[in-house]
Design an enzyme around this catalytic site. Structure first.
Site, PDB file in Angstrom:
ATOM      1  N   CYS A  48      -2.623  26.078  48.133  1.00 57.10           N
ATOM      2  CA  CYS A  48      -3.552  24.992  48.483  1.00 57.10           C
ATOM      3  C   CYS A  48      -4.785  25.606  49.121  1.00 57.10           C
ATOM      4  CB  CYS A  48      -2.886  23.958  49.377  1.00 57.10           C
ATOM      5  SG  CYS A  48      -2.149  24.659  50.867  1.00 57.10           S
ATOM      6  N   SER A  49      -4.928  25.476  50.425  1.00 55.67           N
ATOM      7  CA  SER A  49      -6.059  26.120  51.102  1.00 55.67           C
ATOM      8  C   SER A  49      -5.719  26.412  52.560  1.00 55.67           C
ATOM      9  CB  SER A  49      -7.309  25.252  50.989  1.00 55.67           C
ATOM     10  OG  SER A  49      -7.073  23.968  51.547  1.00 55.67           O
ATOM     11  N   CYS A  50      -4.488  26.854  52.817  1.00 53.17           N
ATOM     12  CA  CYS A  50      -4.091  27.222  54.175  1.00 53.17           C
ATOM     13  C   CYS A  50      -5.038  28.294  54.699  1.00 53.17           C
ATOM     14  CB  CYS A  50      -2.657  27.739  54.194  1.00 53.17           C
ATOM     15  SG  CYS A  50      -1.447  26.477  53.773  1.00 53.17           S
ATOM     16  N   CYS A  94      -5.282  31.372  49.722  1.00 56.52           N
ATOM     17  CA  CYS A  94      -4.063  30.574  49.747  1.00 56.52           C
ATOM     18  C   CYS A  94      -3.904  30.057  48.335  1.00 56.52           C
ATOM     19  CB  CYS A  94      -4.147  29.425  50.741  1.00 56.52           C
ATOM     20  SG  CYS A  94      -2.642  28.402  50.721  1.00 56.52           S
TER      21      CYS A  94
END
Length: 196
Positions: free
Chosen positions: A107-109, A104
């Protein structure tokens, strides 16, 4: 690890947003905690491992999973519902000719329900930026050396869409049960940074 994450700039911004929402009376701290608890309840890489083991054992399920993962997940008692909205899940299959890896970049999906909380390296800026530019080099740093001819696709998750890798079934596992197959699956295999 959690100490690093809670002091990050993103975590500080999220907490400020939470405080504003609470201050305006739009939500309570308890309601926010309930959403987080619902999202994380039962979240584990064991869920993703069960999905993979079923796909390895049942060709029909594999076909349905690759065609429409959200519709196939209930067959193993799972879903991408939870939180504020259902997320779209696309499962991508590794083959001898093609390897998939997830990131991602924003961000950090990440499909928490199927893979559990994301590893710290998945959230790092270094991983998020480099795996897109030089996936073969990044995978080699994880110990995954792919043949030069094997194509690599990097799948970029978003707030609405998540991905999960369907790793290749290891050779010599034809006589294993679904439960035994699930034990072979790792979170890194589901992200695409490891082979099984």
């Amino acid at each position: 690890m959690s100490g690093e994450h809670t002091s990050s700039a993103v975590a500080v911004r999220v907490r400020r947003l939470e405080e504003r929402l609470i201050g305006e009376g739009l939500v309570t701290d308890g309601e926010l905690d309930a959403v987080l608890t619902a999202v994380l309840e039962g979240a584990s890489p064991l869920n993703g491992a069960r999905v993979v083991a079923r796909a390895w054992s049942d060709a029909g399920f594999r076909e349905r999973l690759l065609a429409d993962a959200n519709a196939a997940l209930p067959e193993v008692g799972l879903s991408m519902a939870g939180g504020l909205q259902e997320q779209r899940l696309k499962v991508v299959a590794n083959t001898a000719e093609h390897h998939n890896v997830l990131v991602c970049t924003l961000c950090s999906c990440y499909p928490v329900a199927l893979l559990g909380p994301s590893p710290s390296w998945y959230k790092s800026e270094a991983y998020r930026s480099r795996v897109v530019r030089e996936p073969r080099a990044v995978l080699a740093e994880f110990g995954l050396e792919l043949p030069d001819g094997q194509e690599i696709t990097v799948w970029d998750s978003s707030a609405e869409s998540r991905y999960m890798v369907l790793p290749r079934r290891p050779a010599g596992t034809g006589d294993l049960t679904e439960e035994q197959l699930a034990e072979l699956v790792t979170r890194e295999g589901l992200i695409g940074t490891a082979a099984l």
